[in-house]
Write a protein that holds these residues in place. Structure first.
Motif, PDB file in Angstrom:
ATOM      1  N   PHE A  71       0.840  -1.206   0.000  1.00 33.35           N
ATOM      2  CA  PHE A  71       0.000   0.000   0.000  1.00 33.35           C
ATOM      3  C   PHE A  71       0.872   1.254   0.000  1.00 33.35           C
ATOM      4  CE2 PHE A  71      -1.779   3.530   2.450  1.00 33.35           C
ATOM      5  CZ  PHE A  71      -2.967   3.761   1.777  1.00 33.35           C
ATOM      6  N   TYR A  72       0.378   2.304  -0.679  1.00 32.98           N
ATOM      7  CA  TYR A  72       0.893   3.658  -0.472  1.00 32.98           C
ATOM      8  C   TYR A  72      -0.273   4.614  -0.663  1.00 32.98           C
ATOM      9  CZ  TYR A  72       0.925   4.538  -5.546  1.00 32.98           C
ATOM     10  OH  TYR A  72       0.562   4.713  -6.858  1.00 32.98           O
ATOM     11  N   ASN A  73      -0.252   5.736   0.048  1.00 30.51           N
ATOM     12  CA  ASN A  73      -1.342   6.702  -0.124  1.00 30.51           C
ATOM     13  C   ASN A  73      -1.020   7.619  -1.291  1.00 30.51           C
ATOM     14  OD1 ASN A  73       0.748   7.966   1.337  1.00 30.51           O
ATOM     15  ND2 ASN A  73      -0.651   9.405   2.302  1.00 30.51           N
ATOM     16  N   ARG A  74      -2.030   7.882  -2.083  1.00 33.41           N
ATOM     17  CA  ARG A  74      -1.837   8.629  -3.327  1.00 33.41           C
ATOM     18  C   ARG A  74      -2.247  10.082  -3.132  1.00 33.41           C
ATOM     19  NH1 ARG A  74      -4.430   6.130  -8.682  1.00 33.41           N
ATOM     20  NH2 ARG A  74      -2.852   4.549  -8.255  1.00 33.41           N
ATOM     21  N   GLY A  75      -1.450  10.837  -2.397  1.00 35.00           N
ATOM     22  CA  GLY A  75      -1.729  12.248  -2.209  1.00 35.00           C
ATOM     23  C   GLY A  75      -1.389  13.056  -3.451  1.00 35.00           C
ATOM     24  N   ASP A  76      -1.918  14.275  -3.524  1.00 41.54           N
ATOM     25  CA  ASP A  76      -1.665  15.104  -4.700  1.00 41.54           C
ATOM     26  C   ASP A  76      -0.308  15.799  -4.664  1.00 41.54           C
ATOM     27  OD1 ASP A  76      -4.122  14.455  -5.747  1.00 41.54           O
ATOM     28  OD2 ASP A  76      -5.153  16.175  -4.858  1.00 41.54           O
ATOM     29  N   SER A 124       7.873  10.428  -5.630  1.00 38.42           N
ATOM     30  CA  SER A 124       6.938   9.860  -6.592  1.00 38.42           C
ATOM     31  C   SER A 124       6.721   8.366  -6.345  1.00 38.42           C
ATOM     32  CB  SER A 124       7.460  10.055  -8.022  1.00 38.42           C
ATOM     33  OG  SER A 124       7.589  11.421  -8.313  1.00 38.42           O
ATOM     34  N   ARG A 125       5.494   7.934  -6.548  1.00 35.86           N
ATOM     35  CA  ARG A 125       5.137   6.528  -6.477  1.00 35.86           C
ATOM     36  C   ARG A 125       4.185   6.225  -7.627  1.00 35.86           C
ATOM     37  NH1 ARG A 125       8.652   6.258  -3.169  1.00 35.86           N
ATOM     38  NH2 ARG A 125       8.555   5.513  -1.009  1.00 35.86           N
ATOM     39  N   SER A 126       4.091   4.978  -8.018  1.00 33.23           N
ATOM     40  CA  SER A 126       3.075   4.556  -8.965  1.00 33.23           C
ATOM     41  C   SER A 126       2.674   3.132  -8.627  1.00 33.23           C
ATOM     42  CB  SER A 126       3.586   4.633 -10.412  1.00 33.23           C
ATOM     43  OG  SER A 126       4.527   3.608 -10.649  1.00 33.23           O
ATOM     44  N   LYS A 127       1.566   2.666  -9.212  1.00 31.00           N
ATOM     45  CA  LYS A 127       1.012   1.371  -8.815  1.00 31.00           C
ATOM     46  C   LYS A 127       1.948   0.211  -9.136  1.00 31.00           C
ATOM     47  CE  LYS A 127      -1.606   0.474 -13.077  1.00 31.00           C
ATOM     48  NZ  LYS A 127      -2.945   0.152 -13.620  1.00 31.00           N
ATOM     49  N   GLY A 128       3.002   0.472  -9.921  1.00 32.14           N
ATOM     50  CA  GLY A 128       3.953  -0.589 -10.245  1.00 32.14           C
ATOM     51  C   GLY A 128       4.690  -1.137  -9.043  1.00 32.14           C
ATOM     52  N   ILE A 129       4.725  -0.379  -7.912  1.00 34.69           N
ATOM     53  CA  ILE A 129       5.469  -0.873  -6.754  1.00 34.69           C
ATOM     54  C   ILE A 129       4.645  -1.839  -5.905  1.00 34.69           C
ATOM     55  CG2 ILE A 129       6.785   1.268  -6.658  1.00 34.69           C
ATOM     56  CD1 ILE A 129       5.294   1.913  -4.032  1.00 34.69           C
TER      57      ILE A 129
END
Length: 325
Positions: free
Chosen positions: A227-232, A237-242
């Protein structure tokens, strides 16, 4: 440097690899401009071109968070280690040059620019001869279709956003920062879960995590990112690939040993908290790691929390009144 280009040109518009090659063309033109401009004669022109080339960071992050996880999934872990290290070397060179840029030290700029441009050219050659041909062999068509949303969250070097892949109806994808749709939330208990104290719907929990001014990443007891929180306005940077990726592949190679030590100490029960703070792009970043344990003290993973504390560090005295008026 473009031996794989004939194959790439046959790909549909918007295909991630085709977009990478569009960026490669831009990078090569920027490098040519850098080689032709003399910072001592026209510093502003040099500075503009350099800053545009420095947006190659977006390309690095897309590869690290989008492309590499899929290659790992298919058993090829080399890029996650060797090429990520290459990225970090180029990042260090960009950082060094930024220091010289701030001083307008044109002699040092002239001496060090070739190291950056030669390094980038070498990277493009490796991508063209090995990375992208192998990626096309390993990654399935259905998997390539998963890239666009994550790539869009990170961004591209290009002036115009690439065509969505696969093609979709206009405005089908709305970035979270542009999504102003008002949704009705149910307050019925049958749609909620009971947490430590109180009841919330899954949607409310998601909103809570999204708007927290802190980046959160959860690694489970099997060392997988779940899980990671997707803040604006994330710090990193994160993306769903992790999601589903081993934590050791989610950090630059130079910091992997430290991260693994933290995980090992948490799992062994010898430590519960680790924290760091440092300068990053002109901001003070505070990172904390917390061991997660259930009621029986069994290890259940790690939460990483990152926060920009630049403004917090500036706070002095007291503020007890609202200053909106």
């Amino acid at each position: 440097m473009n031996s794989f280009l004939p194959v790439v040109e046959t790909l549909p518009n918007g295909h991630p690899v085709k977009v990478y090659y569009q960026e490669s063309s831009l990078i090569q033109s920027l490098i040519l401009e850098l080689k032709e401009v003399n910072p001592a004669d026209d510093f502003q022109k040099y500075y503009n071109v350099f800053n545009q080339l420095a947006t190659i960071e977006k390309r690095f992050v897309r590869k690290e968070n989008q492309l590499f996880p899929y290659l790992e999934k298919h058993g090829w872990e080399g890029p996650s280690q060797g090429m990520w290290s290459f990225h970090d070397n180029l990042r260090d060179q960009i950082k060094l040059l930024n220091n010289y840029n701030s001083e307008k030290n044109t002699q040092k700029i002239h001496e060090n620019i070739p190291y950056l441009t030669l390094g980038i050219e070498r990277l493009l050659t490796i991508e063209d001869m090995r990375l992208f041909p192998n990626a096309m062999d390993l990654i399935t068509e259905e998997e390539w279709k998963d890239f666009y949303i994550g790539d869009a969250e990170i961004g591209w070097m290009l002036d115009e956003k690439p065509t969505p892949y696969p093609s979709v109806e206009k405005e089908a994808y709305i970035h979270p920062s542009e999504d102003n749709t008002k949704r009705d939330l149910s307050f019925s208990l049958e749609n909620t879960f009971h947490y430590d104290e109180g009841y919330m719907t899954p949607e409310q929990v998601n909103l809570l995590l999204r708007f927290l001014p802190i980046d959160i990443t959860y690694v489970d007891e099997n060392d997988k990112v779940i899980f990671y929180n997707r803040g604006d306005d994330r710090v990193f940077s994160r993306s769903k690939g992790i999601i589903g990726r081993e934590v050791r592949f989610c950090h630059p190679p130079k910091s992997v040993d430290m991260v693994l030590r933290i995980v090992d100490e948490f799992r062994a029960g010898t430590k519960d908290v680790a924290e760091f703070w440092f300068n990053f792009k002109g901001k003070i970043i505070h990172i904390r790691y917390f061991a997660i344990r259930d009621n029986d003290k069994n290890y259940k993973g790690v939460i990483e929390m990152s926060q920009d504390i630049t403004d917090i560090q500036k706070i002095e005295g007291e503020k007890r009144l609202l200053d909106w008026d």
